[in-house]
Scaffold this active site. Structure first.
Site, PDB file in Angstrom:
ATOM      1  N   LYS A  69      -1.815  -6.421  -9.697  1.00  0.00           N
ATOM      2  CA  LYS A  69      -2.842  -6.515  -8.637  1.00  0.00           C
ATOM      3  C   LYS A  69      -2.474  -5.459  -7.602  1.00  0.00           C
ATOM      4  O   LYS A  69      -1.702  -5.725  -6.688  1.00  0.00           O
ATOM      5  CB  LYS A  69      -2.821  -7.935  -8.032  1.00  0.00           C
ATOM      6  CG  LYS A  69      -4.069  -8.358  -7.299  1.00  0.00           C
ATOM      7  CD  LYS A  69      -4.366  -7.590  -6.033  1.00  0.00           C
ATOM      8  CE  LYS A  69      -3.405  -7.778  -4.903  1.00  0.00           C
ATOM      9  NZ  LYS A  69      -3.621  -6.763  -3.817  1.00  0.00           N
ATOM     10  N   SER A 117       4.788  -7.254   3.171  1.00  0.00           N
ATOM     11  CA  SER A 117       5.298  -7.634   4.489  1.00  0.00           C
ATOM     12  C   SER A 117       6.048  -8.971   4.412  1.00  0.00           C
ATOM     13  O   SER A 117       5.815  -9.772   3.491  1.00  0.00           O
ATOM     14  CB  SER A 117       4.137  -7.731   5.473  1.00  0.00           C
ATOM     15  OG  SER A 117       3.211  -8.682   5.002  1.00  0.00           O
ATOM     16  N   ARG A 152      -5.653  -1.389  -0.408  1.00  0.00           N
ATOM     17  CA  ARG A 152      -5.801  -0.188   0.420  1.00  0.00           C
ATOM     18  C   ARG A 152      -5.470   1.079  -0.354  1.00  0.00           C
ATOM     19  O   ARG A 152      -5.943   2.151  -0.021  1.00  0.00           O
ATOM     20  CB  ARG A 152      -4.934  -0.325   1.679  1.00  0.00           C
ATOM     21  CG  ARG A 152      -5.551  -1.353   2.632  1.00  0.00           C
ATOM     22  CD  ARG A 152      -4.830  -1.414   3.939  1.00  0.00           C
ATOM     23  NE  ARG A 152      -3.605  -2.189   3.826  1.00  0.00           N
ATOM     24  CZ  ARG A 152      -2.767  -2.402   4.824  1.00  0.00           C
ATOM     25  NH1 ARG A 152      -3.001  -1.856   6.000  1.00  0.00           N
ATOM     26  NH2 ARG A 152      -1.695  -3.141   4.655  1.00  0.00           N
ATOM     27  N   GLU A 205       8.952  -5.063  13.175  1.00  0.00           N
ATOM     28  CA  GLU A 205       8.637  -3.938  12.284  1.00  0.00           C
ATOM     29  C   GLU A 205       7.392  -3.231  12.817  1.00  0.00           C
ATOM     30  O   GLU A 205       6.369  -3.873  13.079  1.00  0.00           O
ATOM     31  CB  GLU A 205       8.371  -4.433  10.857  1.00  0.00           C
ATOM     32  CG  GLU A 205       8.053  -3.274   9.925  1.00  0.00           C
ATOM     33  CD  GLU A 205       7.928  -3.667   8.453  1.00  0.00           C
ATOM     34  OE1 GLU A 205       7.352  -4.722   8.164  1.00  0.00           O
ATOM     35  OE2 GLU A 205       8.426  -2.900   7.607  1.00  0.00           O
ATOM     36  N   CYS A 238       9.616   1.197   3.650  1.00  0.00           N
ATOM     37  CA  CYS A 238      10.466   0.042   3.963  1.00  0.00           C
ATOM     38  C   CYS A 238      11.900   0.495   4.206  1.00  0.00           C
ATOM     39  O   CYS A 238      12.723  -0.280   4.671  1.00  0.00           O
ATOM     40  CB  CYS A 238      10.410  -0.978   2.838  1.00  0.00           C
ATOM     41  SG  CYS A 238      11.207  -0.392   1.359  1.00  0.00           S
ATOM     42  N   PHE A 268       0.810  -1.225   0.000  1.00  0.00           N
ATOM     43  CA  PHE A 268       0.000   0.000   0.000  1.00  0.00           C
ATOM     44  C   PHE A 268       0.839   1.269   0.000  1.00  0.00           C
ATOM     45  O   PHE A 268       0.343   2.333  -0.368  1.00  0.00           O
ATOM     46  CB  PHE A 268      -0.935   0.004   1.229  1.00  0.00           C
ATOM     47  CG  PHE A 268      -0.268   0.439   2.509  1.00  0.00           C
ATOM     48  CD1 PHE A 268      -0.092   1.791   2.805  1.00  0.00           C
ATOM     49  CD2 PHE A 268       0.204  -0.495   3.423  1.00  0.00           C
ATOM     50  CE1 PHE A 268       0.540   2.190   3.978  1.00  0.00           C
ATOM     51  CE2 PHE A 268       0.837  -0.098   4.592  1.00  0.00           C
ATOM     52  CZ  PHE A 268       1.001   1.247   4.869  1.00  0.00           C
TER      53      PHE A 268
HETATM   54  P1  NAD Z   1       1.050  -6.696   2.854  1.00  0.00           P
HETATM   55  O1  NAD Z   1       1.984  -7.845   2.910  1.00  0.00           O
HETATM   56  O2  NAD Z   1      -0.097  -6.674   3.804  1.00  0.00           O
HETATM   57  O3  NAD Z   1       0.390  -6.602   1.389  1.00  0.00           O
HETATM   58  C1  NAD Z   1       1.177  -6.630   0.216  1.00  0.00           C
HETATM   59  C2  NAD Z   1       0.366  -7.254  -0.905  1.00  0.00           C
HETATM   60  O4  NAD Z   1       0.059  -8.594  -0.558  1.00  0.00           O
HETATM   61  C3  NAD Z   1      -0.965  -6.542  -1.150  1.00  0.00           C
HETATM   62  O5  NAD Z   1      -1.147  -6.400  -2.531  1.00  0.00           O
HETATM   63  C4  NAD Z   1      -1.987  -7.463  -0.505  1.00  0.00           C
HETATM   64  O6  NAD Z   1      -3.211  -7.472  -1.211  1.00  0.00           O
HETATM   65  C5  NAD Z   1      -1.339  -8.833  -0.562  1.00  0.00           C
HETATM   66  N1  NAD Z   1      -1.637  -9.674   0.602  1.00  0.00           N
HETATM   67  C6  NAD Z   1      -1.849  -9.276   1.885  1.00  0.00           C
HETATM   68  N2  NAD Z   1      -2.048 -10.331   2.685  1.00  0.00           N
HETATM   69  C7  NAD Z   1      -1.954 -11.434   1.904  1.00  0.00           C
HETATM   70  C8  NAD Z   1      -2.052 -12.832   2.164  1.00  0.00           C
HETATM   71  N3  NAD Z   1      -2.300 -13.312   3.372  1.00  0.00           N
HETATM   72  N4  NAD Z   1      -1.894 -13.681   1.119  1.00  0.00           N
HETATM   73  C9  NAD Z   1      -1.641 -13.223  -0.117  1.00  0.00           C
HETATM   74  N5  NAD Z   1      -1.539 -11.898  -0.402  1.00  0.00           N
HETATM   75  C10 NAD Z   1      -1.694 -11.019   0.575  1.00  0.00           C
HETATM   76  O7  NAD Z   1       1.919  -5.380   2.969  1.00  0.00           O
HETATM   77  P2  NAD Z   1       1.407  -3.881   3.120  1.00  0.00           P
HETATM   78  O8  NAD Z   1       0.878  -3.695   4.504  1.00  0.00           O
HETATM   79  O9  NAD Z   1       0.561  -3.495   1.976  1.00  0.00           O
HETATM   80  O10 NAD Z   1       2.770  -3.079   2.969  1.00  0.00           O
HETATM   81  C11 NAD Z   1       3.636  -2.823   4.042  1.00  0.00           C
HETATM   82  C12 NAD Z   1       4.738  -3.847   4.125  1.00  0.00           C
HETATM   83  O11 NAD Z   1       5.453  -3.856   2.897  1.00  0.00           O
HETATM   84  C13 NAD Z   1       5.762  -3.521   5.191  1.00  0.00           C
HETATM   85  O12 NAD Z   1       6.119  -4.715   5.830  1.00  0.00           O
HETATM   86  C14 NAD Z   1       6.936  -2.949   4.409  1.00  0.00           C
HETATM   87  O13 NAD Z   1       8.191  -3.086   5.031  1.00  0.00           O
HETATM   88  C15 NAD Z   1       6.857  -3.762   3.172  1.00  0.00           C
HETATM   89  N6  NAD Z   1       7.521  -3.087   2.071  1.00  0.00           N
HETATM   90  C16 NAD Z   1       8.712  -3.600   1.655  1.00  0.00           C
HETATM   91  C17 NAD Z   1       9.402  -2.979   0.625  1.00  0.00           C
HETATM   92  C18 NAD Z   1      10.721  -3.510   0.184  1.00  0.00           C
HETATM   93  O14 NAD Z   1      11.236  -3.012  -0.807  1.00  0.00           O
HETATM   94  N7  NAD Z   1      11.288  -4.493   0.846  1.00  0.00           N
HETATM   95  C19 NAD Z   1       8.872  -1.835   0.009  1.00  0.00           C
HETATM   96  C20 NAD Z   1       7.649  -1.342   0.458  1.00  0.00           C
HETATM   97  C21 NAD Z   1       6.979  -1.982   1.492  1.00  0.00           C
END
Ligand code: NAD
Length: 477
Positions: free
Chosen positions: A172, A225, A176, A378, A280, A148
């Site tokens: 996809k 995440s 959010r 985190e 991140c 998000f």
């Molecule tokens: P998230 O893991 O909740 O969601 C990421 C994506 O996965 C979304 O598109 C969501 O629809 C999907 N998703 C969520 N739960 C799922 C599940 N159980 N099964 C399959 N798909 C699922 O992450 P978020 O809250 O949107 O973003 C924040 C997180 O992303 C933080 O942990 C942050 O550190 C990380 N992040 C990492 C980087 C990087 O480059 N390493 C960059 C940006 C954000």
């Protein structure tokens, strides 16, 4: 309700699909509805992408690049509009949104270099009368699953490089923050790309699982995440798909006693509280080495308490809202956890929680240890932990004790300390005297350890490697 893009049609999901509200986090108001698509919609998008692949993968590189240059021009034309879409449904300040859009467009700039980037190599007369040539081919239908927190930049890490290499794509967006990906796709069609080259399916975990299970998808780029990154990596790899899965972060900022406070204090504030800590690459733990804590704490406290919290579209605001009320409450719960475990509350941002919208002000906890939840997990919000270390060695050990290894940065005037840090810290993105060690589009972006599952990082030449497969041709005439 926003729609999915299947080929050239903006479609509603099949009857019965449920939807989720999209909020303006600065006001708490619902501004849109996003459909939760399932396997049927994912299948339609993958079929549209597979259908387009046959001709798109054979389209001349120069034609693909001409379209990418046009896309770049269209994105520049809509630069301010894209930034305001980000602020409106993510909450970050307009300046932060502009920064995000700029970093995203830089990947499009990089993708325009495809005629060079896609070149193979050759060796004539490898043995008597035999030549060998390496060619790059697209891998097929690729899917992108962003988080998000960067609704424009992270989708742009993915599909421009994939399509310029001849692949077709299913995006996809985060449920959010789906409006950035939506607008990027509209502008993509406006730039003249053929139908089916980029498709968009809105949804959440159900749509992700359908992409993982769909045999028509050859490669998956995921950012989110750590637990979901691991799930995506495991499931995609088990089905023989190519996968890069970037996960969460717990980033350390090491401050040496010789660091210049004039540079270090604003840098820590930017790192920890910029984007409301929802980056991140946000600094989460400032490790003060030796006497550094004495120099740092007072100015940090004073400056953090004065930061302007408010709606991201208002001038002068430095810290916008968090993404959802539940996330804000989860972040705030770390303040109680931290103090219960013995940390000292230096700045308490919870006063901002009474405003309309999903706000939490900058918060600082001191005397945090790696054993505490606040020192280990985190948080993804504007909560900075300050930890103490006797030596650089000890500070590096604290950073390396984390199971995550996305970013780490050091502030020092000593080249020797900086070099030692660079050599020994276990983080894929490492900074020296910078708050946010973000690689530009032409370098690879990713963490190490539990922050990353896969081997090829996103963008840079790793991106080209990820979105192409190599064929070696051995010739004798
Ligand atoms: P998230 O893991 O909740 O969601 C990421 C994506 O996965 C979304 O598109 C969501 O629809 C999907 N998703 C969520 N739960 C799922 C599940 N159980 N099964 C399959 N798909 C699922 O992450 P978020 O809250 O949107 O973003 C924040 C997180 O992303 C933080 O942990 C942050 O550190 C990380 N992040 C990492 C980087 C990087 O480059 N390493 C960059 C940006 C954000």
């Amino acid at each position: 309700m926003i729609r999915n893009l299947i080929g050239s049609d903006w479609q509603m999901p099949a009857d019965g699909a449920v939807s989720l509200p999209v909020f303006n986090p600065a006001t708490g108001e619902v501004i849109e509805q996003v459909p939760l698509s399932g396997a049927q919609e994912v299948d339609a998008a993958v079929k549209a992408a597979s259908g387009a692949f046959a001709s798109w993968s054979r389209t001349a590189v120069m034609e693909r690049v001409r379209l990418m240059f046009r896309y770049k021009a269209v994105l520049e034309e809509h630069f301010e509009e894209l930034a305001s879409i980000v602020t409106r449904h993510h909450g970050k300040t307009l300046d932060e949104s502009r920064g995000e859009v700029r970093r995203g467009i830089e990947v499009v700039d990089f993708a325009c270099g495809a005629p060079t980037l896609l070149q193979g190599r050759t060796l004539r007369d490898v043995s008597g009368g035999v030549d060998q040539d390496l060619y790059r081919y697209p891998v097929g239908v690729c899917a992108g699953i962003p988080p998000f927190n960067f609704p424009v930049m992270i989708p742009l890490w993915m599909f421009p490089l994939a399509v310029v290499a001849g692949n077709t794509f299913v995006l996809k967006p985060s449920e959010r923050t789906p409006l950035g990906g939506q607008r990027l796709a509209e502008l993509f069609l406006e730039a003249g790309f053929p139908a089916g080259v980029l498709n968009v399916v809105h949804g959440a975990a159900g749509a992700v699982d359908a992409l993982l299970e769909n045999p028509g998808v050859s490669a998956i780029s995921f950012v989110g995440s750590a637990p979901v990154a691991k799930h995506v990596y495991t499931e995609a790899a088990a089905r023989g798909k190519r996968v890069q899965a970037l996960g969460g972060a717990k980033n350390h900022i090491v401050v040496m006693p010789d660091a210049d406070p004039e540079i270090t204090v604003p840098a820590i504030l930017n790192s920890a509280f910029g984007n409301a800590g929802e980056r991140c690459l946000s600094g989460s733990v400032a490790v003060a080495v030796g006497k550094a804590a004495d120099i740092l704490l007072d100015p940090l406290r004073d400056a953090a308490s004065k930061m302007v919290v408010g709606p991201g579209d208002q001038p002068g605001v430095q810290v916008g809202p968090l993404i959802r009320a539940e996330h804000r409450d989860r972040v705030a719960s770390y303040v109680e956890k931290g103090t219960a475990e013995g940390a000292q509350l230096v700045v308490d941002g919870r006063g901002e929680m009474s405003r309309q919208g999903f706000f939490l002000g900058p918060t600082i906890l001191d005397r945090v240890t790696p054993q505490m939840a606040v020192g280990r997990e985190e948080i993804f919000g504007p909560v900075l932990s300050v930890a103490r270390a006797a030596t650089l060695e000890d500070a590096i050990a604290q950073a390396n004790a984390s199971s995550l290894g996305n970013m780490a940065t050091i502030f020092t005037q000593s080249g020797r300390a900086g070099r030692e840090f660079r050599e020994r810290v276990e983080a894929g993105m490492t900074g020296i005297n910078v708050p946010i060690a973000q690689p530009f589009a032409f370098f690879p972006f990713s963490g190490w350890k539990g922050s990353f599952f896969g081997d090829l990082h996103v963008h840079g030449t790793d991106g080209i490697e990820f979105y192409t497969r190599k064929k070696v041709v051995v010739t004798r005439w």
